[in-house]
Write an enzyme that holds these catalytic residues in place. Structure first.
Site, mmCIF file in Angstrom:
data_model
loop_
_atom_site.group_PDB
_atom_site.id
_atom_site.type_symbol
_atom_site.label_atom_id
_atom_site.label_comp_id
_atom_site.label_asym_id
_atom_site.label_seq_id
_atom_site.Cartn_x
_atom_site.Cartn_y
_atom_site.Cartn_z
ATOM 1 N N GLU A 101 -1.866 -12.581 -27.508
ATOM 2 C CA GLU A 101 -2.096 -12.517 -28.965
ATOM 3 C C GLU A 101 -2.386 -11.093 -29.412
ATOM 4 O O GLU A 101 -1.856 -10.608 -30.409
ATOM 5 C CB GLU A 101 -3.276 -13.419 -29.363
ATOM 6 N N CYS B 5 -9.479 -12.496 -29.021
ATOM 7 C CA CYS B 5 -8.248 -12.568 -29.815
ATOM 8 C C CYS B 5 -8.536 -13.131 -31.210
ATOM 9 O O CYS B 5 -7.954 -12.676 -32.201
ATOM 10 C CB CYS B 5 -7.194 -13.410 -29.104
ATOM 11 N N ASN C 167 0.953 -11.744 -22.319
ATOM 12 C CA ASN C 167 -0.221 -11.174 -21.639
ATOM 13 C C ASN C 167 0.211 -10.164 -20.587
ATOM 14 O O ASN C 167 1.205 -10.361 -19.891
ATOM 15 C CB ASN C 167 -1.132 -12.265 -21.060
ATOM 16 N N GLU D 184 -1.409 -8.067 -17.497
ATOM 17 C CA GLU D 184 -2.600 -7.978 -16.644
ATOM 18 C C GLU D 184 -2.663 -6.645 -15.898
ATOM 19 O O GLU D 184 -1.710 -5.858 -15.914
ATOM 20 C CB GLU D 184 -2.624 -9.179 -15.686
ATOM 21 N N ASN D 185 -3.804 -6.438 -15.254
ATOM 22 C CA ASN D 185 -4.033 -5.182 -14.559
ATOM 23 C C ASN D 185 -4.926 -5.442 -13.343
ATOM 24 O O ASN D 185 -5.799 -6.317 -13.409
ATOM 25 C CB ASN D 185 -4.723 -4.204 -15.527
ATOM 26 N N ALA D 186 -4.723 -4.669 -12.271
ATOM 27 C CA ALA D 186 -5.557 -4.813 -11.071
ATOM 28 C C ALA D 186 -7.031 -4.620 -11.424
ATOM 29 O O ALA D 186 -7.909 -5.253 -10.833
ATOM 30 C CB ALA D 186 -5.124 -3.813 -10.014
ATOM 31 N N CYS E 155 -8.605 -16.904 -26.995
ATOM 32 C CA CYS E 155 -9.962 -16.522 -26.573
ATOM 33 C C CYS E 155 -10.707 -15.879 -27.741
ATOM 34 O O CYS E 155 -10.120 -15.495 -28.761
ATOM 35 C CB CYS E 155 -9.900 -15.579 -25.372
#
Ligand code: THU
Length: 159
Positions: free
Chosen positions: A74, A114, A61, A63-65, A111
């Site tokens: 996935e 995905c 995974n 992530e981003n702000a 999720c």
């Protein structure tokens, strides 16, 4: 009125019960959790895809702000595998999650977004993806994403 049941079959394997090929794939997913970029959730997810040519492709995974701009392990894995090997069916996908100091006891279910992407990959290559969800208490295995997503919106739903 009518009613019907939808039944999915899930097999839970102890570590020793997994084939060595499955164990390798799960190990690759576990290893991939280390590459997770998850400064917001601190939830490290790894995935490993086995392609028909034998290549194992891993991802995690990212992530981003701006939260929605991040991507699950996935999808990171499947999109990059498909971009690198657009003609190779995905045979199996292993997923592992690490939080704090430990891998989770119970596996995480992928999720909805995905699952939808896995479904597209199955349809695209006309090949089911065996999904291995790793937990320290057992690895839950289904033969196709269809077992986890019983109602499927696919290309032919639009015909
Ligand atoms: N996540 C995944 O990578 N895969 C899943 O199946 C569920 C959630 C990630 C997204 C986010 O970076 C973090 O886990 C917390 O939701």
């Amino acid at each position: 009125m009518k009613q019907y049941d939808i039944v999915s079959s899930v097999t839970v394997y102890d570590w020793e019960e997994l084939s060595s090929e499955d164990r390798q794939l799960v190990e690759a997913a576990k290893e991939a959790t280390r590459t997770s970029y998850s400064p917001y959730s601190h939830f490290q997810v790894g995935a490993a895809a086995l392609l028909a040519n034998g290549v194992v492709f891993t991802g995690s995974n990212q992530e981003n702000a701006a939260f929605p701009s991040g991507l699950c392990a996935e999808r990171t894995t499947l999109f990059s595998a498909n971009a690198q090997y657009p003609d190779q069916p995905v045979l199996a996908l292993a997923i592992a999650a690490f939080k704090g100091e430990h891998f989770l006891q119970e596996p995480i279910p992928p999720c909805g977004g995905c699952l939808q992407v896995m479904l597209e990959v199955e349809d695209r290559f006309k090949h089911p993806i065996r999904i291995l969800l790793y937990g320290t208490d057992g690895t839950h295995v289904v033969d196709s994403v269809r077992a986890l997503l019983p109602f499927q919106f696919v290309k032919k739903s639009m015909l």
